[in-house]
Design an enzyme around this catalytic site. Sequence first.
Site, mmCIF file in Angstrom:
data_model
loop_
_atom_site.group_PDB
_atom_site.id
_atom_site.type_symbol
_atom_site.label_atom_id
_atom_site.label_comp_id
_atom_site.label_asym_id
_atom_site.label_seq_id
_atom_site.Cartn_x
_atom_site.Cartn_y
_atom_site.Cartn_z
ATOM 1 N N GLU A 1 0.856 -1.182 0.000
ATOM 2 C CA GLU A 1 0.000 0.000 0.000
ATOM 3 C C GLU A 1 0.888 1.226 0.000
ATOM 4 O O GLU A 1 1.972 1.213 0.583
ATOM 5 C CB GLU A 1 -0.899 0.063 1.239
ATOM 6 C CG GLU A 1 -1.982 -0.988 1.303
ATOM 7 C CD GLU A 1 -1.523 -2.263 1.973
ATOM 8 O OE1 GLU A 1 -2.193 -3.288 1.800
ATOM 9 O OE2 GLU A 1 -0.473 -2.257 2.669
ATOM 10 N N TYR B 1 7.572 2.069 -7.624
ATOM 11 C CA TYR B 1 6.851 0.798 -7.719
ATOM 12 C C TYR B 1 6.408 0.515 -9.158
ATOM 13 O O TYR B 1 6.543 -0.613 -9.641
ATOM 14 C CB TYR B 1 5.652 0.786 -6.773
ATOM 15 C CG TYR B 1 6.034 0.999 -5.323
ATOM 16 C CD1 TYR B 1 7.167 0.408 -4.775
ATOM 17 C CD2 TYR B 1 5.269 1.801 -4.498
ATOM 18 C CE1 TYR B 1 7.528 0.611 -3.455
ATOM 19 C CE2 TYR B 1 5.616 2.007 -3.162
ATOM 20 C CZ TYR B 1 6.741 1.409 -2.659
ATOM 21 O OH TYR B 1 7.089 1.605 -1.354
#
Length: 141
Positions: A97, A109
């Site tokens: 998250e 990411y």
Amino acid sequence: MEHRDLADVAAIERRSYEFPWSQGVFRDCLLAGYQCLALDYGDRLAGYSILSIAAGEAHILNLCVSQPIRGFGFGGALLRVMVDRARQSSAERVLLEVRPSNVLAIRLYERRGFIRIGTRRNYYQAAEGREDALVYALELA
């Protein structure tokens, strides 16, 4: 990461986040047997990451690099090690998250192949109430 690193880890966490994990949370991660990495840069601790692996799934719980050395690839190196450890443990995917406001982390990411798969509403504490979390996954299988 070892118990002797916890004060430095917690100090980096406090300098990096408005609502940091406590030193006790990091201690509990070590005691639970999570994959806990500490990044040394020169003669000091400069970053860390925490990975939980269970039931064929890995979850990056925390990844942080000390502010003065962000942007030099250390976050990517920690992420690569976490993904390698997940793969070695036969995890089928890696989840994490991230706050929508953490644009640098999102870029990292996504560059590493993570795909946004959802949103957790009101997940993070924020100065004005709560902030959503973007959920990202990297399929390993």
